[in-house]
Design a protein around this motif. Structure first.
Motif, mmCIF file in Angstrom:
data_model
loop_
_atom_site.group_PDB
_atom_site.id
_atom_site.type_symbol
_atom_site.label_atom_id
_atom_site.label_comp_id
_atom_site.label_asym_id
_atom_site.label_seq_id
_atom_site.Cartn_x
_atom_site.Cartn_y
_atom_site.Cartn_z
ATOM 1 N N LYS A 51 0.726 -1.051 -0.006
ATOM 2 C CA LYS A 51 -0.160 -0.115 0.153
ATOM 3 C C LYS A 51 0.882 1.363 -0.050
ATOM 4 C CE LYS A 51 -3.801 -2.256 2.413
ATOM 5 N NZ LYS A 51 -4.727 -2.191 3.663
ATOM 6 N N THR A 53 1.454 5.645 -1.468
ATOM 7 C CA THR A 53 0.888 7.054 -1.887
ATOM 8 C C THR A 53 1.727 7.412 -3.071
ATOM 9 O OG1 THR A 53 2.081 8.520 -0.384
ATOM 10 C CG2 THR A 53 -0.107 7.793 0.000
ATOM 11 N N ASP A 74 -2.407 13.520 -6.694
ATOM 12 C CA ASP A 74 -2.013 12.725 -5.395
ATOM 13 C C ASP A 74 -3.019 11.578 -5.367
ATOM 14 O OD1 ASP A 74 -0.972 12.959 -2.963
ATOM 15 O OD2 ASP A 74 -1.689 14.992 -2.546
ATOM 16 N N SER A 75 -2.247 10.308 -5.022
ATOM 17 C CA SER A 75 -2.996 9.104 -5.153
ATOM 18 C C SER A 75 -2.678 8.268 -3.803
ATOM 19 C CB SER A 75 -2.614 8.248 -6.449
ATOM 20 O OG SER A 75 -2.535 9.277 -7.641
ATOM 21 N N THR A 76 -3.552 7.383 -3.746
ATOM 22 C CA THR A 76 -3.252 6.201 -2.834
ATOM 23 C C THR A 76 -3.537 5.018 -3.799
ATOM 24 O OG1 THR A 76 -5.558 6.071 -2.352
ATOM 25 C CG2 THR A 76 -4.071 7.466 -0.813
ATOM 26 N N GLU A 78 -3.421 0.280 -3.469
ATOM 27 C CA GLU A 78 -2.945 -0.792 -3.094
ATOM 28 C C GLU A 78 -2.783 -1.795 -4.191
ATOM 29 O OE1 GLU A 78 -6.644 -0.570 0.364
ATOM 30 O OE2 GLU A 78 -5.744 -2.489 -0.366
ATOM 31 N N TRP A 92 -6.677 2.020 -7.694
ATOM 32 C CA TRP A 92 -6.165 3.368 -7.463
ATOM 33 C C TRP A 92 -7.397 4.312 -6.940
ATOM 34 C CZ3 TRP A 92 -1.390 4.997 -8.348
ATOM 35 C CH2 TRP A 92 -0.431 4.369 -8.846
ATOM 36 N N ARG A 94 -7.186 8.089 -7.304
ATOM 37 C CA ARG A 94 -6.223 9.285 -7.982
ATOM 38 C C ARG A 94 -6.987 10.746 -7.952
ATOM 39 N NH1 ARG A 94 -1.920 8.966 -10.230
ATOM 40 N NH2 ARG A 94 -2.024 9.313 -12.392
ATOM 41 N N THR A 256 3.692 2.380 2.533
ATOM 42 C CA THR A 256 3.278 2.558 3.689
ATOM 43 C C THR A 256 2.998 1.113 4.442
ATOM 44 O OG1 THR A 256 0.873 2.831 3.047
ATOM 45 C CG2 THR A 256 2.077 4.813 3.578
#
Ligand SMILES: [Zn+2]
Length: 529
Positions: A51, A53, A74-76, A78, A92, A94, A256
């Motif tokens: 996981k 960013t 800016d993205s997160t 998995e 995603w 995004r 992370t």
């Protein structure tokens, strides 16, 4: 005899030197494998789950040419990888800041044979994505190749793969970046070579480089810089991963969480049959990696096997005649304009790539025999509208740009571009460049073509075109004619209307670098409200 003995000695020295270099490369890779967790531990990895960013910036969509990069997204995410099947999935979220704020939530599945996107991931959607309910599409072969390359570059198992493939390894000597010297090896992957540079102290991989082609800057380095190593489930993981384009950071990834051998439901890695059938394979020819990767940074990537147009939606680029001798180059995501003069042609914009420009030049030769492009007018410096600049200036065209952009394009054309897949190498550094301070009139004694610099919030020194005889304007990005007008005027549209007023011109219609053609009066009325 003496000579033979000498040659034998030399060749033995060469062989032993090569062997030594080979051994050194092997030793660097072995040390890295140990530092990451050891061959046994890495060989026991069946799945990886990560996981993190991502933050991304785009240098060639700046306000000022060569100026501060645009913050893009800016993205997160998995990500899961199944090592046995070499299949990966990335989920995603995004949040884009540019070109307009919006959020895309989607998933990618990447396998050795095909790629798939579930959900909406771009403003430049393909016909397949628009037709599918819910939205989904098969990746182009270009995107599949780029995704596979970046997954391998980021893989915890890359060093193990290198260890197991000594025939693909060779010494890269010492490579110095930012004043630091790294011992390095070249690893020839299936599609492209990675230069892997190692940290002298820890033995860990520190930088993984590819030599890419960028449509603006030509030959570029693209480095993944690995740092902040932490133990995660028994493996050392670089938790900070910065991508540098020619030494400028354009992407920062933070890991992370990392897990080894967490189960993955098979369905999560399965591409639905409807999209797998007919999906593109990775191409055998060159991949415009920087275009594919960085158009995704700003959420505008058209996921097609031809970057200029959607191969599933249109037969290709074409001319649309707007007035006698005035051709709109349409059929793709980005348009240009050709104006026929008495003994030459004037072209507005050189979008996407030299492949695109080569098509336009070929079609123009057929349409207007004996007339070559004398002036290429670039409305502004953004990468998607100038990526085909070299093909025109290589044919002798004079480059015309807005105020403040001359020096930038002088540097661009002086940059080495030996990796350009669409154009033979030649010296373009002496290209004539005209910088328009305010207004420029091109005339052949009969027809006039105008270019005006207008104040606007999109790009400094942006030009619009105007052909008085046809009362036709040409604008890129600040207005895309043909799309429904908003209820309320926005800053870009207001800038165009103010620019037209200041220029003292009276257009009836505008053609666009995007969109199509539309009447100007409704826009002027909207601005007057
Ligand atoms: Zn633009």
């Amino acid at each position: 005899m003496k000579r033979a003995a000498f040659l034998l000695a030399v060749s033995l020295a060469v062989v032993s030197c090569a062997t030594m270099m080979g051994q050194q490369s092997q030793a660097l890779v072995s040390r890295a494998v140990e530092a990451v967790g050891g061959a046994d531990k890495l060989a026991a990895v069946k799945t990886l789950s990560v996981k993190g960013t991502v933050r991304q910036w785009e240098p060639e969509q700046s306000m000022v040419a060569g100026g501060e990069m645009r913050f893009a997204c800016d993205s997160t995410f998995e990500a899961v990888v199944d090592v046995g099947s070499r299949a990966a999935r990335i989920d995603w979220v995004r949040k884009f800041a540019y070109p307009a704020p919006r959020t895309f939530t989607f998933s990618e599945i990447v396998t050795p044979e095909a790629g798939y996107v579930a959900g909406i991931d771009s403003n430049g959607r393909t016909k397949q994505s628009l037709d599918a309910k819910p939205p989904a599409h098969a990746m182009s072969g270009l995107r599949l190749a780029a995704s596979q390359r970046e997954l391998l570059r980021n893989s915890s198992l890359l060093t193990l793969e290198m260890l197991k493939s000594p025939d693909r390894l060779s010494s890269a000597g010492d490579v110095t970046v930012g004043g630091v010297s790294y011992p390095a090896v070249d690893y020839r992957g299936a599609a492209q070579t990675f230069t892997v540079m190692f940290d002298r102290t820890t033995g860990l991989p520190a930088r993984i480089r590819t030599l890419d082609y960028d449509s603006v800057w030509g030959d570029v380095t693209y480095d993944l810089v690995l740092s902040d190593w932490k133990a995660m489930d028994g493996l050392q993981v670089a938790t900070t991963r910065k991508y540098e384009l020619n030494g400028r950071m354009v992407q920062e990834v933070k890991i992370t969480e990392g897990k080894v051998n967490a189960p993955i439901a098979a369905a999560r890695l399965t591409i639905p049959d409807a999209f797998k059938a007919g999906a593109s394979k990775p191409p055998t020819g060159p991949v415009p990696y920087q275009w594919v990767i960085r158009r995704q940074f700003i959420g505008t990537y058209l996921d097609s096997d031809v970057p200029s147009y959607d191969t599933r939606a249109t037969p290709g680029l074409r001319f649309a005649e707007l007035a006698p001798g005035v051709q709109h180059v349409v059929g793709g995501s980005h348009h240009g304009l050709i104006v026929e003069m008495r003994d030459h042609l004037i072209v507005f914009d050189a979008p996407v790539s030299d492949w695109h420009s080569n098509w336009v030049l070929g079609a123009a030769r057929a349409k207007f025999p004996g007339k070559s492009v004398k002036y290429l007018v670039l409305t502004h410096h953004h990468m998607d509208h100038v990526g085909g600049v070299r093909a025109y200036v290589a044919q002798g065209a004079t480059l015309v740009v807005g105020k403040g952009n001359g020096e930038y394009f002088r540097k661009v054309l002086a940059a080495p571009s030996t990796r350009n897949p669409d154009l033979a190498v030649r010296d373009l550094s002496r290209t004539e460049i005209i910088e328009v301070a305010d207004k420029r009139v091109f005339t052949d004694g009969q027809r006039e073509v105008h270019a005006y610099v207008i104040e606007n919030p999109h790009a400094a020194g942006l030009l619009i075109g105007y052909i008085p005889a046809a009362r036709l304007g040409f604008s890129t990005d600040i207005w895309s004619p043909g799309a429904p007008l908003p209820d309320k005027i926005n800053p870009n549209l207001a800038a165009l209307v103010a620019g037209v007023k200041k220029a003292g011109i009276s257009p009836v219609k505008f053609a666009g670098g995007h969109g199509s053609v539309a009447d100007y009066a409704p826009l002027a009325a909207l601005a007057a409200k």
